[in-house]
Design an enzyme around this catalytic site. Structure first.
Site, PDB file in Angstrom:
ATOM      1  N   GLN A 125      25.409  36.346  -3.979  1.00 10.29           N
ATOM      2  CA  GLN A 125      24.031  36.147  -4.438  1.00 10.29           C
ATOM      3  C   GLN A 125      23.720  34.662  -4.592  1.00 10.29           C
ATOM      4  O   GLN A 125      24.464  33.938  -5.250  1.00 10.29           O
ATOM      5  CB  GLN A 125      23.879  36.838  -5.797  1.00 10.29           C
ATOM      6  CG  GLN A 125      22.465  36.816  -6.341  1.00 10.29           C
ATOM      7  CD  GLN A 125      22.406  37.333  -7.788  1.00 10.29           C
ATOM      8  OE1 GLN A 125      23.294  37.054  -8.574  1.00 10.29           O
ATOM      9  NE2 GLN A 125      21.352  38.064  -8.103  1.00 10.29           N
ATOM     10  N   GLY A 126      22.630  34.224  -4.001  1.00  5.87           N
ATOM     11  CA  GLY A 126      22.229  32.819  -4.107  1.00  5.87           C
ATOM     12  C   GLY A 126      20.933  32.677  -4.882  1.00  5.87           C
ATOM     13  O   GLY A 126      19.864  32.423  -4.325  1.00  5.87           O
ATOM     14  N   TYR A 127      21.037  32.875  -6.194  1.00  6.02           N
ATOM     15  CA  TYR A 127      19.862  32.775  -7.067  1.00  6.02           C
ATOM     16  C   TYR A 127      19.876  31.468  -7.858  1.00  6.02           C
ATOM     17  O   TYR A 127      19.014  30.626  -7.712  1.00  6.02           O
ATOM     18  CB  TYR A 127      19.848  33.940  -8.052  1.00  6.02           C
ATOM     19  CG  TYR A 127      19.087  35.146  -7.577  1.00  6.02           C
ATOM     20  CD1 TYR A 127      19.005  35.466  -6.231  1.00  6.02           C
ATOM     21  CD2 TYR A 127      18.432  35.983  -8.484  1.00  6.02           C
ATOM     22  CE1 TYR A 127      18.314  36.573  -5.794  1.00  6.02           C
ATOM     23  CE2 TYR A 127      17.740  37.098  -8.053  1.00  6.02           C
ATOM     24  CZ  TYR A 127      17.677  37.392  -6.710  1.00  6.02           C
ATOM     25  OH  TYR A 127      16.986  38.489  -6.299  1.00  6.02           O
ATOM     26  N   SER A 128      20.880  31.345  -8.741  1.00  7.95           N
ATOM     27  CA  SER A 128      20.901  30.220  -9.690  1.00  7.95           C
ATOM     28  C   SER A 128      21.042  28.890  -8.971  1.00  7.95           C
ATOM     29  O   SER A 128      21.718  28.784  -7.951  1.00  7.95           O
ATOM     30  CB  SER A 128      22.094  30.362 -10.636  1.00  7.95           C
ATOM     31  OG  SER A 128      21.966  31.518 -11.394  1.00  7.95           O
TER      32      SER A 128
ATOM     33  N   GLU B 214      19.723  45.254 -10.975  1.00 11.93           N
ATOM     34  CA  GLU B 214      20.963  44.662 -11.467  1.00 11.93           C
ATOM     35  C   GLU B 214      21.329  45.247 -12.829  1.00 11.93           C
ATOM     36  O   GLU B 214      22.469  45.212 -13.250  1.00 11.93           O
ATOM     37  CB  GLU B 214      20.782  43.137 -11.585  1.00 11.93           C
ATOM     38  CG  GLU B 214      22.080  42.362 -11.729  1.00 11.93           C
ATOM     39  CD  GLU B 214      21.829  40.855 -11.902  1.00 11.93           C
ATOM     40  OE1 GLU B 214      22.781  40.143 -12.171  1.00 11.93           O
ATOM     41  OE2 GLU B 214      20.668  40.409 -11.767  1.00 11.93           O
TER      42      GLU B 214
ATOM     43  N   SER C 166      20.198  35.505 -19.948  1.00 14.97           N
ATOM     44  CA  SER C 166      20.934  35.272 -21.189  1.00 14.97           C
ATOM     45  C   SER C 166      20.406  36.152 -22.313  1.00 14.97           C
ATOM     46  O   SER C 166      19.278  36.646 -22.258  1.00 14.97           O
ATOM     47  CB  SER C 166      20.803  33.801 -21.598  1.00 14.97           C
ATOM     48  OG  SER C 166      19.496  33.554 -22.071  1.00 14.97           O
TER      49      SER C 166
END
Lengths: 364, 398, 364, 398
Positions: B126-129, B244, B383
């Site tokens: 996954q390339g989110y953050s 998710e 978070s």
């Protein structure tokens, strides 16, 4: 009542603080650990030269300190910098080998590491559990969690001369050369970067039988607990400082996260608790020379509080940092490990809470 | 009101349990039970076993090879897998990308990628953050500029879990820098073998390297790898975030972790008696067990509503917060139970090496790293601070 | 698995909720208490008419409910409204007097209050402590914390026929008329507005010796614990609703205090914990008909959780309200008192935590 | 570093302790020890005893009849008074108004009011809070309009502690409604017997009425009762708030409360043994005792710095928060220790009635009301929320 350091202690604090901020940083420490070295010998020599080890001994022992507040001043600075060099072994054994002037001289000079080989696998945190035997002039048994055991030239070994496994009476202390026949030392690294070892003793002839039994051991461990607590305080101060900086600098949704009220309020609790931790260290340091019951009650009160506050500081500091706080590259993670592992050295929150209750009732 | 499972559900549970007992290799479940790290091969081989049984994709429709279970069945399956110490299925392709492709991808994309996800041919990450963005996922800076039939991608992603094993990455990229930050984002599929993609592992506080930085340096990505419409990526990302959040409470994990704590406390001695009989420690364990008993029911209430088609709102945020609080408390209890034996850092043992000599009792080696590693639970995936804001705002209608 | 109420229970819940929101408010309740009355007799009659008491009994006992979820539905609504009318005594004694059909009929009709006179001054929360004696056909002893004792027409009195003060065996249960010779009842108001009494028994001849001993008593108290827990849940829902409203409406420094992130995050924890409390009540209700060990483990798990969550809800709700939350005029303070005092009825957090540990180990 | 008191300080402690043993009437200390409510007469009589000894005004200069003690002496005096269960001195005139008059009042005002505060002739109360203002003290709405030699006051104050006994009230009033809220406030002294002043008691959750609403309806106040300059009241109020924070940690109260909890736990039995031996309860008590041991030292560090003239900054907010957390935990432990006997509401006993028959053991009657009443500690005097914001902002320099 006076909460100011003496002039001498303030000078030691200043020079040690300066030395460490000049010579010691997170990167160099990381490199030493990554290279599989237990610590930086040059740095340790520098600490000795500075008088760090001498500060742990009284004048009549050849040092220039040795009282509770000497230990707390030194170890707060060591903790603040994250030092892994073997200063703590000198606290754990110093009062036990004090009558051996030559050895003390070597310790103070940084030329000999003498460490305590006391804990056994089934002891958990109970100081009175000893199954290693001393009979017919030889020692047999196995010790665990021996700090810097593989780097030491001497061990102070506890062994039983009488009584059952849990008796306080019947425990004697021996000075053992690490290169003596029958001593096997296995080295490992700990989660906090310090170096630990297991020691097996197979018909080992000790160099000497030391004066003092359980009571002397208890005092040595009390001093070690003070040193660890002060070290944890220093590490908490660093974790706190990193977090305060981060709250100011780091922006999210366009504003510094330190402006978010929920974080402000939680940080306020961290700040309060670090002050509590400082007071707990002062209480223990100030009662290190008191009668045994008073001293030990403070040992357990302080170590319990350090464990609780330590967990809060670590967990909040990491949480406020987010992912970055969990990376090995960033200094916080090392302070986090050290603070957390200190809870596992010489008795954790639960052990010392129960012990405090017993001591308060006059039962331990 | 009825707290009992139906006969059908109980039969399903028995079927899953029996299959796990027969199929799950002992050395694999022991690794999981003891908190050791799994190799890529471990994950791939468990993936293949589940696929062979048709249980790999619980929430996929049958036409794509999924099990099409309802929410209660999925919960039962999760519980049994945790109870048997099965490895966690790597979720990035199966539970995260796949639902997005099915909802927003082209027929070609579905045909091309879904079978390879099932077969295990493609490992996705996954390339989110991005660095400095934290919970503000819409602050995407990685740029994708259209150049003929390609996008040219430049930028950096971070916290990419298991990216070191991945063949493909799905990314949020910025395709329009001049509009509101949520409106210029696209959803792009990138082959990790493309020139200009670099993966750098991040060593974490537990000594492991499960997350990575991924750098893109003039990486050319065929335009056909764009999912849905350009600049609509934020919509898809939000959809994915909802998906998710399945099994967000982690009840199964917590049940297994509680059992581990109890096992250790029964074996370890304190003051000559089993730690389990120490009233202070027993009180800590009982407290979290009572909380977990309640949370299991909270979770079932949400799952059961979801099975009837009700969309969970603030509930999934509540489960995320309480679930992570409980899981973290259990990791903390485990390191405390292990006591001084939590001190040594046993790297070889953690990495699953068989001939590494273990120091101290079972679980000693993994208790401290497990405590440190699981600090991530309240940071990643939105978070707990973000979740708490969501909860109160949703319920206050602010 | 099904988390929806049956049609019948939903209807009861709706009609009871409507009845209470029509007939019952904070002001009227306050007036009753201020006037020194134990409760509003008219309102109690209305509750009986509505079937609230009938819902606590099984069909073969003349009621139309009696299971765990019947109790939880009724008491959640009573708690939400802050009802002090004597419904709980029927739960505490209903299963013990079930074979006395006439008496049950009177209870269901709201014509007789039958309450439990069990606790003794030195018992604290231990159910097995009984020193009141039954010998030669008469009862002698003293009971405390008898809910609605001064309003009851009958007491179910526990007395010892054998064994020592703490034995479970040897406890028998008796039906005693409150106007019997030798019965002295002194009443008082409790901190939560309910009416309590002490009962002294001086050579009292009981009306009947009831079937069942300690096991029957334990079941009756389990049902009472469920009722109290559900009532606490209802009261927490009201405290929560008042607080949410207050956060939205109340402005400070010009903005609604619900916009302050620190309060948002703490409120989120309150909201989560109230859901936990609801699940705990469901768990206990759903296991009320299970085997004794399972049931009692849930009794202690649920009562412990209600006590912890209750304190958090009360303390946070009052804190977020500020001074107004502490005033008798404002409904919150009444819910706060009831929730807090429920921790003192039938065992508090610590009692039930220890009991849960013992039960889990098969030792209680 | 030295945790020991000097010989001088120890002698002072002994002197205070001896005097208290001789002077403090037994029935008065028993009321305090048992948490009963004090009458106006109790307070006045204790006030007179202290005044006769010259110890009534620890922080006043000697010229006004004060003791002029340093911070450590004041702490010793507080500790000994708490230990002896002396009544708390009503602080409004002595520690709150007096410092303001000395700093900002006229010579005439000092001459007129200070002797009457010492003599007990004037009982003062505080008119700061207003309905709906909460911690935002500058949101003063009570208006004072100049009319010749008088101000005409209209408005309402609330949470006025012991206002029902007061002869005088010092008030923040708005004299200029057209400027920034902090800039149009004045500090006015009002005789409670003036026509138009009405006091209405507020019954609190513990059944007592220690606070009041005070209404002003066209109350004419001589202009000479203005303290300092018109519209400068906010400066004086802030000065007063600093002075209100003496002994903010409440170490002496907590020590006394801890002793009470221990006494009750030693007497009350649980499961046939003293509650003090119950490991769960003992753990709760030990935890708070350890926290208190540390806080006592934190407090002495601040006090000792103050004695050297260093002004406490965020430290007093820290002591406020931690002090109230500990005190509230102790009230919670007390009600738990008392157990089911905390249930009855014993109004007569609380009010100090001697012939009221007490139900249950000592302290049973006051444990629940004490728990409820002390919720105020984290609300009044600057809520703990306000304090936490101050702490972090001060230390971050935000």
């Amino acid at each position: 009542m006076d909460f100011n350091l003496t002039e001498e202690r303030r000078m030691l604090q200043d020079s040690l603080g300066r030395f460490l901020s000049d010579k010691y940083d997170h990167e160099s420490r990381r490199k030493v650990i990554a290279a599989g070295k237990p610590y930086d010998a040059g740095l340790f020599a520098g600490l000795a030269e500075l008088g760090v080890l001498g500060a742990l001994f009284a004048e009549d022992q050849g040092g220039f300190g040795g009282l509770g507040f000497d230990l707390s001043v030194v170890f707060e600075e060591l903790g603040r910098a994250g030092v892994i060099e073997p200063v703590l072994p000198a606290v754990l054994t110093g009062s036990l080998v004090a009558e051996n002037a030559d050895l003390v001289e070597n310790i103070i000079a940084g030329e000999a590491v003498v460490t305590l080989a006391h804990s056994e696998a089934a002891a958990r945190y109970d100081l009175n559990y000893v199954t290693t035997t001393s009979s017919n002039g030889v020692l047999n048994g196995a010790k665990v969690h021996v700090l810097n055991g593989a780097q030491a030239s001497y061990l102070v070994v506890s062994a039983r001369e009488g009584g059952d496994d849990w008796d306080k009476d019947g425990i004697a202390l021996f000075l053992v050369r690490t290169d003596a026949t029958g001593v096997t030392i296995t080295d490992h690294v700990n989660n906090d970067g310090t170096s630990g070892a297991t020691v097996v003793l197979d018909n080992v002839t000790p160099d000497a039988r030391l004066t003092g039994g359980f009571a002397a051991l208890e005092l040595a461990v009390a001093r070690g607990t003070l040193a660890l607590s002060a070290e944890a305080l220093g590490a908490m101060e660093s974790a706190k400082a990193l977090t305060l900086d981060y709250l100011k600098e780091r922006k999210q949704f366009g504003i510094p996260i330190g402006k978010f009220q929920a974080l402000q309020h939680r940080m306020a609790d961290v700040l309060i608790e670090v002050e509590q931790a400082r007071s707990a260290v002062i209480n223990l340091a100030g009662h290190m020379e008191a009668d045994r019951d008073t001293r030990e009650r403070h040992v357990s009160a302080t170590k319990n509080l350090m464990g609780r506050v330590g967990a809060q500081v670590v967990e909040e500091a990491v949480q406020m940092h987010g992912g970055i706080g969990m990376t090995d590259e960033y200094a916080l993670s090392h302070f986090a490990r050290r603070i957390t592992m200190i809870d596992h050295w010489l008795g954790d929150v639960d052990h010392h809470l129960a012990r405090f209750i017993d001591l308060s009732a006059g039962e331990a | 009101m009825d707290l009992n499972y139906t006969d059908e559900q109980q039969a399903f549970r028995a079927e899953v349990r029996d299959w796990l007992a027969e199929t799950l290799p002992r050395e694999m479940s022991e690794k999981v039970r003891l908190g050791k790290r799994l190799t890529k091969q471990d994950s791939e081989s468990w993936h293949a076993m589940l696929n062979a049984r048709g249980w790999l994709a619980p929430n996929w429709p049958k036409e794509y090879g999924g099990a099409e279970w309802d929410a209660v069945q999925r919960q039962i399956f999760e519980d049994e897998c945790c109870r048997a110490h099965a490895p966690r299925i790597v979720p990035f392709g199966l539970s995260m990308l796949a639902p997005v492709l099915m909802a927003f991808g082209s027929e070609e994309q579905c045909q091309r990628f879904l079978p390879r996800i099932l077969s295990g041919e493609d490992w996705w990450c996954q390339g989110y953050s991005e660095p400095g963005a934290g919970s503000d996922l819409a602050a995407v800076k990685t740029r994708a500029v259209r150049d003929g039939d390609n996008y040219v991608v430049n930028g950096q992603k971070t916290w990419t879990t298991l990216g070191q094993h991945a063949d493909w990455i799905f990314c949020l990229v910025r395709t329009d820098p001049d509009v509101k930050k949520q409106e210029g984002i696209s959803f792009l599929l990138i082959d990790m073998k493309t020139p200009g993609v670099t993966v750098r592992p991040i060593v974490l506080v537990d000594g492991g390297a499960e997350v990575n930085e991924v750098f893109f340096d003039d990486v050319r990505v065929p335009a056909e790898n764009l999912v849905g419409e350009e600049n609509k990526g934020w919509t898809y990302a939000k959809y994915l975030l909802t998906h998710e959040r399945t099994n967000i409470a982690g009840v199964g994990f917590s049940n297994a972790a509680l059992q581990t704590v109890k096992d250790v406390a029964a074996k370890v001695h304190a003051g000559g008696k089993p730690l389990a009989q120490n009233p202070h420690f027993a009180a800590r364990v009982a407290q979290v067990e009572i909380d977990l008993m309640a949370m299991a029911t909270t979770n079932l209430r949400v799952v059961s509503a979801a099975a009837k088609g009700q969309a969970p709102g603030a509930e999934s945020s509540m489960l995320k917060v309480k679930g992570t609080v409980i899981r973290q408390e259990l990791t903390s209890l485990l390191r405390r139970a292990v006591g001084p034996d939590a001190l040594p850092f046993q790297a070889d043992y953690l990495e699953g090496g068989d001939n590494a000599e273990m120091m101290g009792p079972e679980h000693a080696a993994t208790s401290a790293p497990g405590y440190f590693n699981n600090r991530k639970l309240s940071i990643f995936g939105g978070s707990n601070e973000v979740q708490r804001t969501i909860i109160t705002k949703a319920i206050m209608g602010l």
